[in-house]
Write a protein that holds these residues in place. Structure first.
Motif, PDB file in Angstrom:
ATOM      1  N   LEU A 406       0.832  -1.202   0.000  1.00 44.69           N
ATOM      2  CA  LEU A 406       0.000   0.000   0.000  1.00 44.69           C
ATOM      3  C   LEU A 406       0.870   1.258   0.000  1.00 44.69           C
ATOM      4  N   ILE A 407       1.926   1.247   0.805  1.00 43.46           N
ATOM      5  CA  ILE A 407       2.841   2.398   0.862  1.00 43.46           C
ATOM      6  C   ILE A 407       3.488   2.635  -0.499  1.00 43.46           C
ATOM      7  N   ILE A 408       3.894   1.543  -1.155  1.00 45.05           N
ATOM      8  CA  ILE A 408       4.507   1.666  -2.488  1.00 45.05           C
ATOM      9  C   ILE A 408       3.538   2.325  -3.466  1.00 45.05           C
ATOM     10  N   TRP A 409       2.275   1.887  -3.454  1.00 47.93           N
ATOM     11  CA  TRP A 409       1.282   2.474  -4.360  1.00 47.93           C
ATOM     12  C   TRP A 409       1.057   3.948  -4.055  1.00 47.93           C
ATOM     13  N   LEU A 410       0.977   4.303  -2.772  1.00 48.60           N
ATOM     14  CA  LEU A 410       0.763   5.704  -2.396  1.00 48.60           C
ATOM     15  C   LEU A 410       1.922   6.583  -2.847  1.00 48.60           C
ATOM     16  N   VAL A 411       3.144   6.088  -2.662  1.00 48.67           N
ATOM     17  CA  VAL A 411       4.324   6.846  -3.109  1.00 48.67           C
ATOM     18  C   VAL A 411       4.301   7.029  -4.620  1.00 48.67           C
ATOM     19  N   LEU A 412       3.935   5.957  -5.346  1.00 48.63           N
ATOM     20  CA  LEU A 412       3.857   6.043  -6.804  1.00 48.63           C
ATOM     21  C   LEU A 412       2.799   7.054  -7.249  1.00 48.63           C
ATOM     22  N   MET A 413       1.667   7.089  -6.548  1.00 50.81           N
ATOM     23  CA  MET A 413       0.604   8.043  -6.902  1.00 50.81           C
ATOM     24  C   MET A 413       1.081   9.474  -6.695  1.00 50.81           C
ATOM     25  N   VAL A 414       1.775   9.725  -5.583  1.00 49.70           N
ATOM     26  CA  VAL A 414       2.295  11.066  -5.310  1.00 49.70           C
ATOM     27  C   VAL A 414       3.311  11.465  -6.376  1.00 49.70           C
ATOM     28  N   ILE A 415       4.199  10.535  -6.725  1.00 50.49           N
ATOM     29  CA  ILE A 415       5.220  10.820  -7.746  1.00 50.49           C
ATOM     30  C   ILE A 415       4.565  11.126  -9.087  1.00 50.49           C
ATOM     31  N   LEU A 416       3.557  10.363  -9.453  1.00 49.48           N
ATOM     32  CA  LEU A 416       2.873  10.584 -10.730  1.00 49.48           C
ATOM     33  C   LEU A 416       2.196  11.950 -10.755  1.00 49.48           C
ATOM     34  N   THR A 462       4.299  -9.627  -7.598  1.00 49.05           N
ATOM     35  CA  THR A 462       5.752  -9.747  -7.631  1.00 49.05           C
ATOM     36  C   THR A 462       6.348  -9.429  -9.000  1.00 49.05           C
ATOM     37  N   PRO A 463       5.735  -9.825 -10.124  1.00 46.30           N
ATOM     38  CA  PRO A 463       6.334  -9.522 -11.432  1.00 46.30           C
ATOM     39  C   PRO A 463       6.499  -8.039 -11.739  1.00 46.30           C
ATOM     40  N   ILE A 464       5.804  -7.149 -11.024  1.00 44.80           N
ATOM     41  CA  ILE A 464       5.959  -5.720 -11.309  1.00 44.80           C
ATOM     42  C   ILE A 464       6.626  -4.968 -10.166  1.00 44.80           C
ATOM     43  N   TYR A 465       7.116  -5.686  -9.159  1.00 43.35           N
ATOM     44  CA  TYR A 465       7.797  -5.017  -8.055  1.00 43.35           C
ATOM     45  C   TYR A 465       9.006  -4.237  -8.571  1.00 43.35           C
ATOM     46  N   PHE A 466       9.753  -4.832  -9.491  1.00 41.43           N
ATOM     47  CA  PHE A 466      10.940  -4.166 -10.048  1.00 41.43           C
ATOM     48  C   PHE A 466      10.547  -2.857 -10.735  1.00 41.43           C
ATOM     49  N   ALA A 467       9.391  -2.850 -11.416  1.00 35.69           N
ATOM     50  CA  ALA A 467       8.923  -1.643 -12.096  1.00 35.69           C
ATOM     51  C   ALA A 467       8.522  -0.579 -11.083  1.00 35.69           C
ATOM     52  N   GLN A 468       7.828  -0.996 -10.029  1.00 36.01           N
ATOM     53  CA  GLN A 468       7.406  -0.046  -9.003  1.00 36.01           C
ATOM     54  C   GLN A 468       8.603   0.645  -8.357  1.00 36.01           C
ATOM     55  N   ILE A 469       9.597  -0.153  -7.973  1.00 35.92           N
ATOM     56  CA  ILE A 469      10.772   0.404  -7.299  1.00 35.92           C
ATOM     57  C   ILE A 469      11.563   1.303  -8.239  1.00 35.92           C
ATOM     58  N   SER A 470      11.747   0.876  -9.476  1.00 42.10           N
ATOM     59  CA  SER A 470      12.528   1.689 -10.419  1.00 42.10           C
ATOM     60  C   SER A 470      11.829   3.008 -10.712  1.00 42.10           C
ATOM     61  N   LEU A 471      10.491   3.006 -10.795  1.00 40.17           N
ATOM     62  CA  LEU A 471       9.747   4.242 -11.038  1.00 40.17           C
ATOM     63  C   LEU A 471       9.871   5.203  -9.859  1.00 40.17           C
ATOM     64  N   ILE A 472       9.892   4.648  -8.656  1.00 37.17           N
ATOM     65  CA  ILE A 472      10.058   5.490  -7.467  1.00 37.17           C
ATOM     66  C   ILE A 472      11.442   6.132  -7.449  1.00 37.17           C
ATOM     67  N   ILE A 473      12.477   5.313  -7.664  1.00 35.41           N
ATOM     68  CA  ILE A 473      13.850   5.823  -7.615  1.00 35.41           C
ATOM     69  C   ILE A 473      14.094   6.849  -8.717  1.00 35.41           C
ATOM     70  N   VAL A 474      13.752   6.492  -9.946  1.00 34.54           N
ATOM     71  CA  VAL A 474      13.970   7.410 -11.067  1.00 34.54           C
ATOM     72  C   VAL A 474      13.076   8.646 -10.927  1.00 34.54           C
TER      73      VAL A 474
END
Length: 493
Positions: A406-416, A462-474
């Motif tokens: 949930l935290i990952i999704w919230l961070v991604l929403m804020v970044i977007l 799990t197959p998109i965890y790498f995408a989530q993390i990379s989008l947050i970092i970048v």
């Protein structure tokens, strides 16, 4: 005078950070095997092993992972070797992807370390390598496929692009044979190749499309023939119809069917049987796959009725219903009752994606699924050996996985939101923008397709965890960096 963006350093195949990463991953592997000397799994695991033992598709799940089990057995029939190979494949693709991202976006030391740590220390990714399930291999192939397409976008050398396209087709073919949901990657591959090659390499684009179409046809044809051979039913897979019907069953308790409006007699007959069940029995407690499996519920009950009526075998009847009645039922509900279907299945499944349930992989240790009796059929395994249960600390940590997701999704929403509001893409070069957008597309395409296709559980993300993390970092790196004025080199160093 505007500062010019400096050229990226040359991509090094071997470097100290890769060596350090390998040491970290090997250490994680030793901890994993120490805590869990035996593989885990769910009911699917037994089917994968049975399919491997028989050396063929047995009518339910794709044969790809079972074929992988047989390939590994050709080298060694020891279970630890299988787990090591799954972990090694996962390690290699994660490192290659991470190095690709660091190179293309020229991440500074702090962001690079954060990316490495978040990719490496993922409990759900690590634990799935110790399971006899297709999830770990499918995740690795997803990362590899994404990485290759990133390099196709980045490269301007036609010879390198041709090699990368060939590799893409090979990986794509294997991926879809591992999990049916890999079909979404076909669409994304067409999109990337069109975007990359349309203006400069139309002949190569046409040839790529031709190869992909031939490959798609072969995948479809071979699967249909395999299904027909064992069931006599000409269909890709009966599973899809059952899954669609399972999803539609979530809305049944809220629908008052009018049988007079239904023209198909078989569909009318099935829907009529739904009135024999109490509404409390039909009502779903959240998004679930129980309609597929529980014998007391309508889908299985109707299956048994048809078997008795036609004196037919289980698998043939199961496949035929999936192709005809249950597919028709699902389409009927979606078309005629879209509001009920959306409210009772699509929206709840979307919410499950944000805060997913933990399935059996992370919550229980049922040795009946991956029992020593089953293992001895495929591996060199002593059936009298007592299998150890899961360590308690893993259960405790696993309970926090939904919160972390949930935290990952919230961070991604804020970044977007910030990216759109601040027009952050203007800080990136054209190539970086396309690649950044492509990774967003991989994550969004996979999620949207999965929400439609099947109930979402933790391991499915799990197959998109790498995408989530990379989008947050970048994303964070881009938000705080100055605007670039010069484009990056568009060729692979």
């Amino acid at each position: 005078m505007k500062p010019k963006y400096q050229r990226q350093p040359t991509l090094k195949i071997f470097s100290w950070d890769i060596l350090i990463l390998f040491i970290i991953y090997i250490s994680l592997y030793l901890v994993l095997t120490l805590l869990h000397p035996f593989p885990d799994g769910i009911s699917d695991s037994a089917d994968y092993i049975r399919s491997a033992v028989q050396g063929r598709y047995i009518g339910y799940r794709p044969y790809g992972y079972s074929k992988f089990l047989n390939l590994i057995k050709g080298v060694s029939n020891q279970i630890p070797f299988l787990i090591f190979i799954q972990f090694l494949i996962s390690t290699c693709v994660h490192i290659v992807f991470a190095k690709t991202l660091v190179h293309i976006f020229n991440l500074s030391k702090g962001y690079k370390i954060a990316l490495y740590i978040l990719l490496a220390f993922s409990l759900k990714t690590i634990y799935l390598t110790n399971c006899i399930l297709s999830d770990s291999l499918f995740t690795s192939l997803t990362i590899l496929w994404t990485t290759i397409l990133i390099w196709i976008i980045y490269s301007k050398d036609s010879r390198i692009t041709i090699v990368l396209i060939i590799l893409t087709c090979i990986v794509l073919y294997i991926t879809i044979n591992i999990r049916y949901i890999g079909i979404i990657y076909f669409i994304l591959t067409f999109f990337v190749l069109t975007l990359t090659l349309y203006k400069k390499e139309k002949n190569l684009l046409f040839l790529s499309f031709l190869i992909l179409c031939i490959m798609g046809y072969k995948l479809y044809h071979d699967q249909v023939m395999a299904t027909k051979k064992i069931t006599g039913v000409h269909t890709y897979s009966g599973f899809s119809g059952w899954q669609m019907a399972n999803n539609a069953m979530h809305a049944v308790s809220e629908i008052d069917f009018n049988n007079d409006e239904i023209e198909d007699p078989e569909l009318k007959n099935f829907i009529s049987t739904l009135s024999n069940f109490d509404s409390s029995t039909l009502k779903a407690d959240g998004v679930t796959a129980k309609y597929l499996w529980l014998k007391k519920l309508p889908l299985k009950q109707y299956l048994f009725d048809k078997m008795n009526e036609n004196q037919s075998q289980y698998l043939r009847t199961w496949t035929k219903l999936g192709k005809t009645t249950y597919t028709d039922f699902a389409k009927y509900v979606m078309i005629h009752y879209p509001v009920e279907y959306t409210q009772n299945y699509l929206i709840p499944n979307l919410l499950e994606t944000l805060y997913p349930k933990l399935d059996d992989v992370y919550t229980t240790s049922d040795t009946a699924y991956v029992s020593n009796v089953i293992l001895k059929d495929h591996f060199d395994f002593d059936p009298s050996l007592k299998m150890l249960v899961r360590q308690t600390p893993i259960n405790a940590v696993a309970n926090y996985l939904p919160i972390a997701q949930l935290i990952i999704w919230l961070v991604l929403m804020v970044i977007l939101i910030l990216i759109i509001a601040k027009k952050v893409w203007k800080k990136l070069t054209k190539i970086q923008t396309v690649i950044f957008g492509f990774i967003w597309s991989v994550m969004a395409g996979y999620i949207l397709f999965h929400i439609y296709a099947a109930p979402v559980y933790m391991r499915h993300l799990t197959p998109i965890y790498f995408a989530q993390i990379s989008l947050i970092i970048v994303g964070v790196s881009t938000l705080i960096m100055p605007k670039h004025t010069d484009d990056l080199p568009n060729t692979i160093p």
